[in-house]
Every structure is written in C-alpha cells, then in structure tokens.
Design a protein around this motif. Structure first.
Motif, PDB file in Angstrom:
ATOM      1  N   ALA A 352       0.840  -1.200   0.000  1.00 47.58           N
ATOM      2  CA  ALA A 352       0.000   0.000   0.000  1.00 47.58           C
ATOM      3  C   ALA A 352       0.868   1.240   0.000  1.00 47.58           C
ATOM      4  CB  ALA A 352      -0.930  -0.007   1.213  1.00 47.58           C
ATOM      5  N   PHE A 353       0.404   2.264  -0.729  1.00 47.20           N
ATOM      6  CA  PHE A 353       1.088   3.549  -0.814  1.00 47.20           C
ATOM      7  C   PHE A 353       0.069   4.668  -0.590  1.00 47.20           C
ATOM      8  CE2 PHE A 353       2.485   0.616  -4.130  1.00 47.20           C
ATOM      9  CZ  PHE A 353       3.864   0.565  -4.020  1.00 47.20           C
ATOM     10  N   LEU A 354       0.519   5.811  -0.123  1.00 47.20           N
ATOM     11  CA  LEU A 354      -0.321   7.000  -0.182  1.00 47.20           C
ATOM     12  C   LEU A 354      -0.478   7.392  -1.646  1.00 47.20           C
ATOM     13  CD1 LEU A 354      -1.825   9.318   1.243  1.00 47.20           C
ATOM     14  CD2 LEU A 354       0.347  10.558   1.323  1.00 47.20           C
ATOM     15  N   PHE A 355      -1.688   7.809  -2.037  1.00 48.59           N
ATOM     16  CA  PHE A 355      -1.939   8.162  -3.439  1.00 48.59           C
ATOM     17  C   PHE A 355      -2.314   9.635  -3.592  1.00 48.59           C
ATOM     18  CE2 PHE A 355      -4.768   8.297  -7.227  1.00 48.59           C
ATOM     19  CZ  PHE A 355      -3.838   7.897  -8.176  1.00 48.59           C
ATOM     20  N   ARG A 356      -3.340  10.076  -2.832  1.00 47.37           N
ATOM     21  CA  ARG A 356      -3.769  11.482  -2.972  1.00 47.37           C
ATOM     22  C   ARG A 356      -4.393  11.952  -1.665  1.00 47.37           C
ATOM     23  NH1 ARG A 356      -3.987  16.360  -3.756  1.00 47.37           N
ATOM     24  NH2 ARG A 356      -4.588  17.374  -5.706  1.00 47.37           N
ATOM     25  N   TYR A 483       4.175  -9.974   8.886  1.00 48.51           N
ATOM     26  CA  TYR A 483       4.452  -8.617   9.353  1.00 48.51           C
ATOM     27  C   TYR A 483       4.314  -7.597   8.219  1.00 48.51           C
ATOM     28  CZ  TYR A 483       6.049  -9.841  14.041  1.00 48.51           C
ATOM     29  OH  TYR A 483       6.095 -10.249  15.348  1.00 48.51           O
ATOM     30  N   ILE A 484       4.095  -6.360   8.611  1.00 45.98           N
ATOM     31  CA  ILE A 484       4.099  -5.241   7.675  1.00 45.98           C
ATOM     32  C   ILE A 484       5.548  -4.799   7.510  1.00 45.98           C
ATOM     33  CG2 ILE A 484       3.259  -2.904   7.213  1.00 45.98           C
ATOM     34  CD1 ILE A 484       1.051  -3.589   9.390  1.00 45.98           C
ATOM     35  N   HIS A 485       6.015  -4.732   6.276  1.00 45.45           N
ATOM     36  CA  HIS A 485       7.388  -4.316   5.991  1.00 45.45           C
ATOM     37  C   HIS A 485       7.366  -2.934   5.346  1.00 45.45           C
ATOM     38  CE1 HIS A 485       7.965  -8.533   6.794  1.00 45.45           C
ATOM     39  NE2 HIS A 485       9.267  -8.377   6.786  1.00 45.45           N
ATOM     40  N   THR A 486       7.969  -1.979   6.028  1.00 43.93           N
ATOM     41  CA  THR A 486       8.033  -0.604   5.531  1.00 43.93           C
ATOM     42  C   THR A 486       9.307  -0.430   4.726  1.00 43.93           C
ATOM     43  OG1 THR A 486       6.883   0.168   7.515  1.00 43.93           O
ATOM     44  CG2 THR A 486       7.990   1.831   6.170  1.00 43.93           C
ATOM     45  N   LEU A 487       9.166  -0.042   3.476  1.00 44.22           N
ATOM     46  CA  LEU A 487      10.309   0.234   2.607  1.00 44.22           C
ATOM     47  C   LEU A 487      10.336   1.714   2.304  1.00 44.22           C
ATOM     48  CD1 LEU A 487       9.887  -2.711   0.058  1.00 44.22           C
ATOM     49  CD2 LEU A 487      11.273  -2.680   2.147  1.00 44.22           C
ATOM     50  N   PRO A 504       7.761   8.107  -1.476  1.00 45.62           N
ATOM     51  CA  PRO A 504       8.921   7.228  -1.336  1.00 45.62           C
ATOM     52  C   PRO A 504       8.763   6.088  -0.336  1.00 45.62           C
ATOM     53  CG  PRO A 504       9.267   9.231  -0.068  1.00 45.62           C
ATOM     54  CD  PRO A 504       7.926   9.387  -0.750  1.00 45.62           C
ATOM     55  N   VAL A 505       7.559   5.899   0.250  1.00 47.71           N
ATOM     56  CA  VAL A 505       7.382   4.885   1.286  1.00 47.71           C
ATOM     57  C   VAL A 505       6.315   3.875   0.854  1.00 47.71           C
ATOM     58  CG1 VAL A 505       6.990   4.447   3.737  1.00 47.71           C
ATOM     59  CG2 VAL A 505       7.934   6.644   3.018  1.00 47.71           C
ATOM     60  N   ALA A 506       6.612   2.592   1.052  1.00 47.18           N
ATOM     61  CA  ALA A 506       5.689   1.499   0.731  1.00 47.18           C
ATOM     62  C   ALA A 506       5.503   0.630   1.965  1.00 47.18           C
ATOM     63  CB  ALA A 506       6.246   0.661  -0.422  1.00 47.18           C
ATOM     64  N   TYR A 507       4.288   0.054   2.113  1.00 47.89           N
ATOM     65  CA  TYR A 507       3.970  -0.797   3.258  1.00 47.89           C
ATOM     66  C   TYR A 507       3.485  -2.152   2.730  1.00 47.89           C
ATOM     67  CZ  TYR A 507       4.189   3.684   5.615  1.00 47.89           C
ATOM     68  OH  TYR A 507       4.609   4.913   6.081  1.00 47.89           O
ATOM     69  N   TYR A 508       4.359  -3.158   2.819  1.00 44.64           N
ATOM     70  CA  TYR A 508       4.056  -4.467   2.249  1.00 44.64           C
ATOM     71  C   TYR A 508       3.623  -5.432   3.347  1.00 44.64           C
ATOM     72  CZ  TYR A 508       4.184  -8.424  -0.906  1.00 44.64           C
ATOM     73  OH  TYR A 508       3.814  -9.493  -1.684  1.00 44.64           O
ATOM     74  N   THR A 509       2.464  -6.084   3.155  1.00 46.72           N
ATOM     75  CA  THR A 509       1.947  -7.089   4.080  1.00 46.72           C
ATOM     76  C   THR A 509       2.421  -8.455   3.621  1.00 46.72           C
ATOM     77  OG1 THR A 509       0.003  -5.731   4.567  1.00 46.72           O
ATOM     78  CG2 THR A 509      -0.134  -8.080   5.094  1.00 46.72           C
ATOM     79  N   LEU A 510       3.372  -9.049   4.347  1.00 47.15           N
ATOM     80  CA  LEU A 510       4.051 -10.256   3.895  1.00 47.15           C
ATOM     81  C   LEU A 510       3.396 -11.499   4.501  1.00 47.15           C
ATOM     82  CD1 LEU A 510       6.515 -11.102   2.145  1.00 47.15           C
ATOM     83  CD2 LEU A 510       7.870 -11.086   4.247  1.00 47.15           C
TER      84      LEU A 510
END
Length: 644
Positions: A352-356, A483-487, A504-510
């Motif tokens: 997930a990313f922020l979009f607007r 876990y949620i991985h913040t990149l 520049p930030v992504a939140y991946y649910t692994l």
C-alpha cells in the motif's frame, strides 16, 4: 569590469544548471487534480453512496435519506434532480435492471420510477433486519455480486458498561448478508466491526475495516463465505441454523484468556496497553481459529488512514501506469491510498502507498465516471475528518502525465522487487544508502486500536537494478512472515538525477514468503555511501560533569519547542492524522488542549491511556499510544502548552 564571451557563457550555463537542479520533485496535484463538482443551493450531501448509471449519469445517496440523479456530472454545469427522499441514513446505492437499490439503516430498499417522471414512486422493502436503536448500527451496501445477488454489512453497537467495546445486540449485527432480489437472506460471514467500505472487485467480495476494539489498524480484506473477520461480538449468533460460521463465542473468549477488571463503580476498565506486555497477534490466533481471515494488505493507522472506506479497482486505460490496481479511501484523514495485490503460495497479499491527500472532507465513497475520472463522495458528521468542509462531492482527474513512483512491490525469497513507473538513476539506485526497511505488526486484543509493536530495523544487504532501470531487487535480511514491511526509498532519483519519488514509502503485508532462487552477493551492488570508516580515538579532554546532572540541565532550558521542532515527532507518532494546531479535525486542536492546562506528566499519561469522555464532542476515540516515550511526550507537551 569587462567579461569575455567565454566567461559570460560559463556564467549563463552555471545559472541554467543551478535552476535545473533547483527544481522541486512534482507533487500529487501535478498529476491528479481535485475538482469540486458544482452543487445547487439547498442539498446537504453527506454522501453515503455513489453509482454511475448506464447513460453516464451519477446516482447519489445521502446520509440524510435522499437520492439524487446528477445529469452530465463531469460538465461545468451538471443538472441535479431529487429522485427519492424520506429514507433512513442511506450508506450505499446500486443500480440493477432499471431500479436503484439502497441500504437504509434497517433494510434493503428497491426504488422504482414507474411512470418515468424522474422520481421514484415505488419504495419496496426487499429485506429488513433487526435494530436495537443504537447510533452505531450503520448498514453499508448494497454491492451486486456476479450472480446478481446483493451484499450488505451491518455494524455492531457499542457497549453500555464497556464504552469502547462493540456488541451485537440483535441478530446480524457484525455480519455480512447475502440477499437475493426476491428477498431471501443468507448469512455470509461474521466478525465485522464497522465495515464502511464493502466492494465487489473482479467478482470477489472485499471490505475495509475501521480501527477499534479487536482491530489494531485498518486494512483490505477479501471475504469468502464462512470467514470470520476477527471481531467476536457477532459470534453470539453462530448457533443459528443457517450460520456458515461455526466458531462459538465461549470457545473464542476462553482461548483469548481475557482479563476483565472492574473499577470502584463496578464498570469494566480498559486493560493496560503497554509496549512490553504479553499480547497476541492476528496471525497467531489464526492457528487456533482457522476461520479467522488475515488482511490482504494492512493500511497502517495514522499513516494510510484511521477510518478506511470504499475500495475500487482502477479500470483499464485509466490513471496511467496504475490501471488494474486498487484505490481505497479514508474517511478520517480525507485521503486515498493505492494498493497493489499479488498471490503467493495461494494467499493474497500486497503493498500500500499514499496516493492522494487534500480532499475537503472525509472520503467515504468512490465511483468511476464514464470519462475515466473518479468521483469522491464525502462526509464527516459525527465521525470527524481532515478538511475544511462537512460534506462534498469532488472529482479526481488524471492529466495523462506519468509520475515518478513505485508502481509495484513484489515479495521475493530474500527481499523485495520494486518496479518503477520510469527508469531510475543507476548511481542512486545501486547505493544501499537510498533504502531503509523495518517491520512491525499490531496487537489483536479488545482494547481500542493498537500501537505498532515488535518493530525491527532491517538490514539492506544488496541491490540489483535491471538493465532498463525500471526494477530494483533488494536483499532484505530478517524478513518476518505476516508482518508489515516498511520500505523507504528516500535516496532514489529519476534517471535524469533530478527528481525523487512522489511517494517514497511502501507498506508491504508479507503473508507468505515466496520460494525460489535467492540472489548471490556477486550479483548485487553493496556500495553504501552512508557507511563511514571507524572514527579515530578522540584526543579532546573530557569535561567535568555538570553539578546536579541531567536535572540541572533540564531546568536551564525553558524555551518551548516550536511546531517545526516537534513536527517530526508528531508525524512519527501519527498525531497529525487527528490533530491540527488550531483547527478541529478528528480530534481537538492543540490550541484547545492547551486551554485545559494539563501538566506534561498528565499529557504523557493521557497519551498512553486516553480518556475520550473528557472530549464528548468528538465521536472518534483516541487509541492508546504507548509507543510514545516520556521524553517525546514532554517535548510535545511543551509545544502544546506554549499555545495557551
């Protein structure tokens, strides 16, 4: 002073390059513009539902019980016509076979314009469900499934003794119901709390949930018949003969080992919510309750939302490189997030990313127009939201320019592969200093919400950039399943070297770590511009300790920090998702809190254990924030108290 031609040319080129490098990275609004839809005087929209009709008109339902048809909704002067009125808090609308269907608080209703005069004459009850009369018993939907049936969800109420804990006082509260056009209802799934965003995506049933008791943070879930979504209030009704969920309430509570304590007045009090306490997670409890459904993607609280709302799939040839992905609204933060999903080992997961951001009120409903723009229905009455309005209808329009973004993130056996919308600058992309990673998760417990817990900083060991510059595969050590991985890719630049990523930030649910080949260290770049050689021993003489130690130092500094000095703390701890220095949002403004004249100790205590009853004018309770340290709380308190 005389200048040669060479000197003038050199100076001109220098100024040109300086101006070029001074360019700021484009922002969201440079690609996706928010346009306000013109509304006639009179209607107070508080949009509860949106659907586009076959002729391109927009049907809109309101929380005030009205239905409008908006003709030519993408034009500068759309025409509004009231189609129906007198209904009870319509929080969804759908079109099927020439009729409109709406979910009122207590029933699914069919609206028919029989004489074709532009107004509904027939208000037909398709199916009605029980109500206890509690204000929180909202009903959401309908959504039309592939077989032509309807999906509706019913909120739980809040408790009398335990004000933060939800209850299912009457049947079907906390459930999803499948209803045929003929009015036959079949229970479909249980465990919902406040499922404000139900969606039909690729013939599948999805929903977003609001943070609260048993819900550490919002997220996107895919629902199958018989699933248990996690909130136990609805388990009260699983003994009914037609229930597809067999998990019993008594078994659930016995396994959770809840400790419920009463105060002197005999009311239950909230359990302590400390960082180092023993706690359970959603994925741990799935081993005990197989019916328990994990989210496909978490939407981290205070970052990508606090009250997640409707999710929609981006149609083909729409919104440029993001076609096929999912957008999800948030009512509290007035934002839209973007979600990329993939399936690994048979389990859905994604990033997930922020979009607007920047919508004028709480984003509750999303609907595509026939021109590829996105209608955004807004409301905040009783719920609170960012923005300067209580309601609204806006339209998000793409200008067909490609933003420099992470297009997707995919799980790899040894890390992640990041795909970009445009080629990256190889020098910055091959530098490990451009990347940061950490992982965290939320508690699964009866307290309202959860702070991030088990947070770990992860090491980036190497990176391999594709030949075309469109992908970067990063080796991340210490991956943790579920876990949620913040990149964070702050250091990355576009191929021309000028621009950073818009987000520049992504939140991946692994949920699953894929099998397959791992990169060898010979294949990757390990260059790290941030790495520095060990410092030489200092030859500077140590200074004598200050008499009185830290306490004495503290008393010499009386200047309160400015907003700029605490902004990083407020952002890190998600304070700014609910509070503004001077303006009411989801929570009271800092200036209003300052009037209470709380001591720093009291503010620290309230951050860890909020008392929502102190602010009766705000319906969204503040969750405990035990991750805020005492030092951070005292600095925040210093800023707040400076606003008196």
């Amino acid at each position: 002073m005389k200048y040669t031609f060479k000197t003038i040319l050199t100076l001109a080129l220098s100024l040109s390059f300086s101006a070029l490098f001074a360019q700021e990275t484009p922002k969201e609004e440079d690609f996706f513009k928010i346009n306000k839809v013109r509304v006639p005087e009179g209607p107070v929209l508080e949009v509860g539902g949106l659907t586009t009709l076959p002729n391109g008109d927009l049907a809109l339902s309101t929380r005030r019980g009205e239905v409008y048809i908006v003709q030519n909704p993408t034009s500068a002067k759309p025409y509004w016509r009231r189609f129906a009125y007198g209904l009870h808090e319509i929080l969804g609308i759908a079109y099927k076979d020439g009729a409109l269907y709406v979910a009122q608080r207590g029933e699914l209703t069919k609206l028919v314009d029989k004489d074709q005069d532009g107004k509904a004459e027939i208000y037909e009850t398709v199916y009605a469900w029980p109500l206890s009369g509690h204000y929180h018993e909202y009903s959401f939907g309908p959504k039309i499934m592939k077989d032509g049936t309807f999906m509706v969800t019913a909120n739980v109420a809040f408790g009398d003794e335990e004000w933060w804990r939800a209850e299912s006082r009457v049947p079907m509260r906390g459930w999803a119901m499948n209803i045929t056009p003929g009015g036959k209802m079949t229970p479909y799934a249980a465990g919902f709390r406040s499922p404000a965003g139900i969606s039909a995506i690729d013939s599948a049933f999805y929903y977003t949930e609001n943070q609260g008791d048993w819900v550490g943070s919002g997220g996107l879930w895919k629902i199958n018949k018989g699933d248990f979504m996690g909130h136990p209030a609805s388990l009260r009704w699983t003994s009914l003969p037609n229930s597809p969920v067999k998990l019993q309430s008594d078994f659930f509570y016995s396994q959770m080992d809840e400790r419920r304590i009463k105060n002197e007045q005999g009311r239950y009090i909230k359990p302590e919510n400390r960082v180092n306490e023993s706690f359970k997670t959603l994925f741990e409890m799935k081993k005990v309750f197989p019916e328990l459904k994990l989210p496909s993607a978490w939407l981290p609280y205070g970052i990508l939302g606090i009250s997640s709302s409707e999710a929609v799939k981006i149609p083909a040839n729409t919104f440029g490189p993001f076609a096929g992905q999912i957008l999800a609204g948030d009512q509290g933060m007035s934002i839209i997030s973007r979600i990329f999903l993939e399936t690994v080992k048979g389990q859905e997961q994604g990033v997930a990313f922020l979009f607007r951001k920047g919508f004028r009120s709480g984003v509750l409903r999303l609907e595509w127009g026939t021109d590829g723009s996105l209608f955004v229905g807004e409301t905040n009455r009783g719920w609170g939201s960012a923005g300067d309005a209580n309601e609204g209808l806006e339209r998000l329009v793409y200008n067909n320019k490609t933003p420099f973004e992470m297009k997707a993130v995919r799980a790899m056996p040894d890390g992640f592969e990041v795909e970009f919308t445009a080629p990256v600058d190889r020098k910055s992309a091959e530098d490990l200093a451009s990347y940061n990673a950490e992982s965290f998760i939320y508690k699964y417990h009866p307290v309202y919400g959860s702070p991030p817990v088990n947070t770990e900083k992860l090491k980036i060991a190497g990176v391999k950039v594709s030949a075309d510059g469109l992908k970067a595969r990063i080796i991340v050590q210490g991956l943790r399943q579920y876990y949620i991985h913040t990149l964070t890719l702050d250091g990355l630049r576009s191929q021309d070297g000028f621009y950073s990523l818009v987000h520049p930030v992504a939140y991946y649910t692994l949920n699953q770590i894929p099998d397959g080949d791992k990169l060898s260290m010979s294949e990757v770049s390990t260059k790290n511009s941030a790495a520095t050689p060990a410092a030489a021993p200092s030859t500077k003489k140590a200074t004598a300790p200050v008499k009185g130690g830290a306490a004495a130092i503290k008393t010499t500094s009386t200047k309160a920090p400015t907003f700029k000095e605490v902004e990083g703390l407020l952002t890190k701890n998600t304070c700014l998702s609910c509070h503004n220095p001077t303006k009411r949002q989801i929570g009271p403004p800092f200036a209003e809190i300052a009037k209470r004249k709380y001591s720093p100790e009291k503010i620290f205590s309230l951050i860890h254990n909020p008392q929502p009853q102190n602010w009766p004018g705000y319906s969204t309770e503040m969750p405990p924030m035990p991750q805020v340290t005492k030092a951070e709380a005292f600095k925040i308190a210093g800023y707040i108290n400076s606003l008196r």
